[in-house]
Write a protein that holds these residues in place. Structure first.
Motif, mmCIF file in Angstrom:
data_model
loop_
_atom_site.group_PDB
_atom_site.id
_atom_site.type_symbol
_atom_site.label_atom_id
_atom_site.label_comp_id
_atom_site.label_asym_id
_atom_site.label_seq_id
_atom_site.Cartn_x
_atom_site.Cartn_y
_atom_site.Cartn_z
ATOM 1 N N LEU A 1 -47.873 -34.151 -22.115
ATOM 2 C CA LEU A 1 -48.959 -33.362 -23.224
ATOM 3 C C LEU A 1 -50.750 -32.879 -22.670
ATOM 4 O O LEU A 1 -50.397 -31.522 -22.043
ATOM 5 C CB LEU A 1 -48.634 -33.741 -24.198
ATOM 6 N N VAL A 2 -51.116 -33.583 -21.875
ATOM 7 C CA VAL A 2 -52.023 -33.567 -21.627
ATOM 8 C C VAL A 2 -51.559 -32.682 -20.233
ATOM 9 O O VAL A 2 -52.663 -31.786 -19.487
ATOM 10 C CB VAL A 2 -53.133 -34.844 -20.312
ATOM 11 N N ILE A 3 -50.817 -32.509 -19.452
ATOM 12 C CA ILE A 3 -50.665 -32.208 -18.453
ATOM 13 C C ILE A 3 -50.021 -30.506 -18.490
ATOM 14 O O ILE A 3 -50.081 -29.554 -18.021
ATOM 15 C CB ILE A 3 -49.565 -32.340 -17.704
ATOM 16 N N VAL A 4 -49.421 -30.755 -19.697
ATOM 17 C CA VAL A 4 -48.745 -29.442 -19.962
ATOM 18 C C VAL A 4 -50.240 -28.221 -20.278
ATOM 19 O O VAL A 4 -49.818 -26.599 -20.521
ATOM 20 C CB VAL A 4 -47.781 -28.955 -21.132
ATOM 21 N N VAL A 5 -50.780 -28.752 -21.165
ATOM 22 C CA VAL A 5 -51.799 -28.245 -21.981
ATOM 23 C C VAL A 5 -52.457 -27.764 -20.915
ATOM 24 O O VAL A 5 -53.625 -26.487 -21.268
ATOM 25 C CB VAL A 5 -52.855 -29.312 -23.065
ATOM 26 N N VAL A 6 -53.337 -28.034 -20.142
ATOM 27 C CA VAL A 6 -53.894 -28.362 -18.814
ATOM 28 C C VAL A 6 -53.441 -27.404 -18.060
ATOM 29 O O VAL A 6 -53.663 -25.641 -17.787
ATOM 30 C CB VAL A 6 -54.048 -29.309 -18.249
ATOM 31 N N LEU A 7 -52.052 -26.507 -18.006
ATOM 32 C CA LEU A 7 -51.078 -25.813 -16.977
ATOM 33 C C LEU A 7 -51.429 -24.608 -18.338
ATOM 34 O O LEU A 7 -51.503 -23.830 -17.244
ATOM 35 C CB LEU A 7 -50.608 -25.873 -17.042
ATOM 36 N N LEU B 1 -42.489 -23.623 -19.641
ATOM 37 C CA LEU B 1 -44.367 -24.341 -20.306
ATOM 38 C C LEU B 1 -44.208 -24.620 -21.764
ATOM 39 O O LEU B 1 -44.627 -26.148 -22.084
ATOM 40 C CB LEU B 1 -45.150 -23.894 -19.958
ATOM 41 N N TYR B 2 -43.962 -23.547 -22.081
ATOM 42 C CA TYR B 2 -43.711 -23.890 -23.914
ATOM 43 C C TYR B 2 -42.651 -24.408 -24.361
ATOM 44 O O TYR B 2 -42.936 -25.154 -24.759
ATOM 45 C CB TYR B 2 -43.450 -22.716 -24.061
ATOM 46 N N PHE B 3 -41.117 -24.836 -23.244
ATOM 47 C CA PHE B 3 -40.831 -25.891 -23.871
ATOM 48 C C PHE B 3 -40.853 -26.922 -23.795
ATOM 49 O O PHE B 3 -40.832 -27.861 -24.052
ATOM 50 C CB PHE B 3 -38.988 -24.994 -23.006
ATOM 51 N N ALA B 4 -42.241 -27.136 -22.753
ATOM 52 C CA ALA B 4 -41.790 -28.384 -22.122
ATOM 53 C C ALA B 4 -43.130 -29.275 -22.760
ATOM 54 O O ALA B 4 -43.339 -29.802 -23.532
ATOM 55 C CB ALA B 4 -43.038 -28.068 -20.114
ATOM 56 N N PHE B 5 -43.684 -28.107 -23.939
ATOM 57 C CA PHE B 5 -44.820 -28.617 -24.655
ATOM 58 C C PHE B 5 -44.679 -28.774 -25.906
ATOM 59 O O PHE B 5 -43.961 -30.015 -26.224
ATOM 60 C CB PHE B 5 -45.619 -27.408 -25.100
ATOM 61 N N ILE B 6 -43.380 -28.145 -25.590
ATOM 62 C CA ILE B 6 -42.984 -28.425 -27.401
ATOM 63 C C ILE B 6 -41.586 -29.874 -27.252
ATOM 64 O O ILE B 6 -41.911 -30.786 -28.477
ATOM 65 C CB ILE B 6 -41.601 -27.016 -27.989
ATOM 66 N N ALA B 7 -41.244 -30.340 -26.291
ATOM 67 C CA ALA B 7 -40.349 -31.307 -26.278
ATOM 68 C C ALA B 7 -41.662 -32.266 -26.091
ATOM 69 O O ALA B 7 -41.312 -33.714 -26.375
ATOM 70 C CB ALA B 7 -39.801 -31.195 -24.581
ATOM 71 N N ALA B 8 -43.061 -32.607 -25.438
ATOM 72 C CA ALA B 8 -44.065 -33.556 -25.110
ATOM 73 C C ALA B 8 -44.432 -33.425 -26.903
ATOM 74 O O ALA B 8 -44.304 -34.623 -27.398
ATOM 75 C CB ALA B 8 -44.784 -33.161 -24.364
#
Length: 368
Positions: A18-24, A284-291
């Motif tokens: 979650l940290v990585i996706v938010v930073v990106l 990236l949005y998909f990765a955030f929702i998955a996280a």
């Protein structure tokens, strides 16, 4: 081997994906906003960077406060937000035909943004307290629906149709996750279809009906209601597969797309980065929702599970509706793209929502 203690235990509690996706997302948002405002007198990306710093502080505070605090004060917090919405109706500042802000001199506050967070927390608290096994009937959903509508009513009358619909979509997602009898879902769907024409005729303002008509026929008023969407679609189309390149977008840079730093910020990204760039953004949005759903999956009580689902729903519906309207697939309702659109209130809402996810993850080991 004994349990980890000290710094190692704290690090282990952090949800690193979650940290990585938010930073990106934050880095991409500032980079894109800087390009979108090259020919603008205002440095939107610098102001947004300040809001990101404030948001980082908000995430830290929300993360460190124990989860039980938010549970315990959920109803009080929701009531306080509703009172702020009432204050907007009585004393609010009107901009662009809508009264949505409270003026505190140095800054404006938009309580409708706070309502999104309040609905997530109060809905999670309500269903956590019930701890019901099995699906809910319509009668059992009257109370939580009434609670949420007591806030949505004031947002709808500002008027702010987009935020009202998103809040209802977040609540609906959380309710469906809890489980609703299929007969109830069918009854709601039928009632919604029947109520649709009446809502259009009597519930919408004239400019909102104009937006719906414009959406249904973009060629009817190419220099009026349809201008913004048509220019945005041209920007996306001109980006083709790989995009025009860094700082090479013409539709946005030459001012053909109004509000390109706010609701239509995706037009700049699509024009410069093309179809491939949009796939990256959606990824990236998909990765955030998955996280967010992974945080929900690992939560040890129903409250934490529902908070994760609620935050995932917040980002999902914001993204779907925003990208739908800027590509002409949905009517324009004035909704931001999470972490990319310029605006302090919207960005802080998303950052506090992220803080709620970290809160659930960080305090997971202390649950009974």
């Amino acid at each position: 081997m004994g349990a980890k203690t000290g710094a190692a235990a704290l690090v282990e509690r952090i949800e690193w994906p979650l940290v990585i996706v938010v930073v990106l997302l934050a880095a991409l948002g500032l980079f894109n906003l800087r390009n979108a405002s090259l020919n603008s007198p205002a440095s939107f990306h610098l102001a947004q960077a300040v809001w990101y710093m404030v948001g980082l502080g908000a995430i830290t505070v929300v993360t460190l406060i124990h989860t039980r605090f938010f549970q315990r004060w959920a109803y009080v917090g929701f009531g306080a937000v509703v009172l702020l919405l009432v204050a907007v109706a009585l004393f609010g500042t009107e901009l662009n035909g809508s009264k949505r802000w409270l003026n505190f001199g140095a800054f404006l506050v938009q309580p409708s943004e706070l309502l999104k967070l309040a609905v997530i927390v109060v809905t999670a608290r309500y269903f956590n307290d019930r701890n019901k096994e099995g699906s809910y009937s319509l009668r059992e959903l009257v109370v939580p629906t009434g609670i949420v509508l007591s806030g949505v009513f004031w947002v709808f009358n500002q008027p702010d149709l987009g935020t009202s619909l998103v809040i209802l979509a977040i609540f609906g997602t959380m309710v469906l996750f809890e489980g609703v009898r299929w007969q109830s879902v069918v009854a709601l769907a039928v009632a919604g279809v029947i109520a649709l024409p009446f809502g259009y005729a009597f519930g919408l303002k004239e400019y909102q009906r104009d937006r719906v008509l414009s959406f249904m026929n973009l060629d009817a008023d190419t220099h009026g209601q349809s201008w913004q969407v048509r220019q945005s679609m041209i920007a996306f189309g001109s980006g083709r597969v790989w995009g025009k390149g860094h700082e090479e977008g013409t539709q946005v840079q030459k001012g053909f797309v109004p509000e390109h730093e706010n609701d239509f910020i995706a037009a700049n990204w699509g024009e410069e980065r093309g179809f491939v760039g949009m796939l990256l953004l959606l990824g990236l949005y998909f990765a955030f929702i998955a996280a967010a759903l992974n945080v929900s999956r690992k939560a040890r009580d129903r409250y934490g599970v529902l908070v994760g689902v609620g935050v995932a729903a917040l980002f999902f519906w914001h993204t779907v509706v925003n990208l739908g309207m800027v590509t002409g697939m949905l009517p324009v309702v004035g909704l931001t793209l999470p972490m990319l659109s310029y605006g302090g209130s919207s960005l802080l809402t998303m950052m506090v929502a992220i803080g709620l996810l970290f809160n659930v993850s960080f305090h997971r080991p202390s649950y009974g």
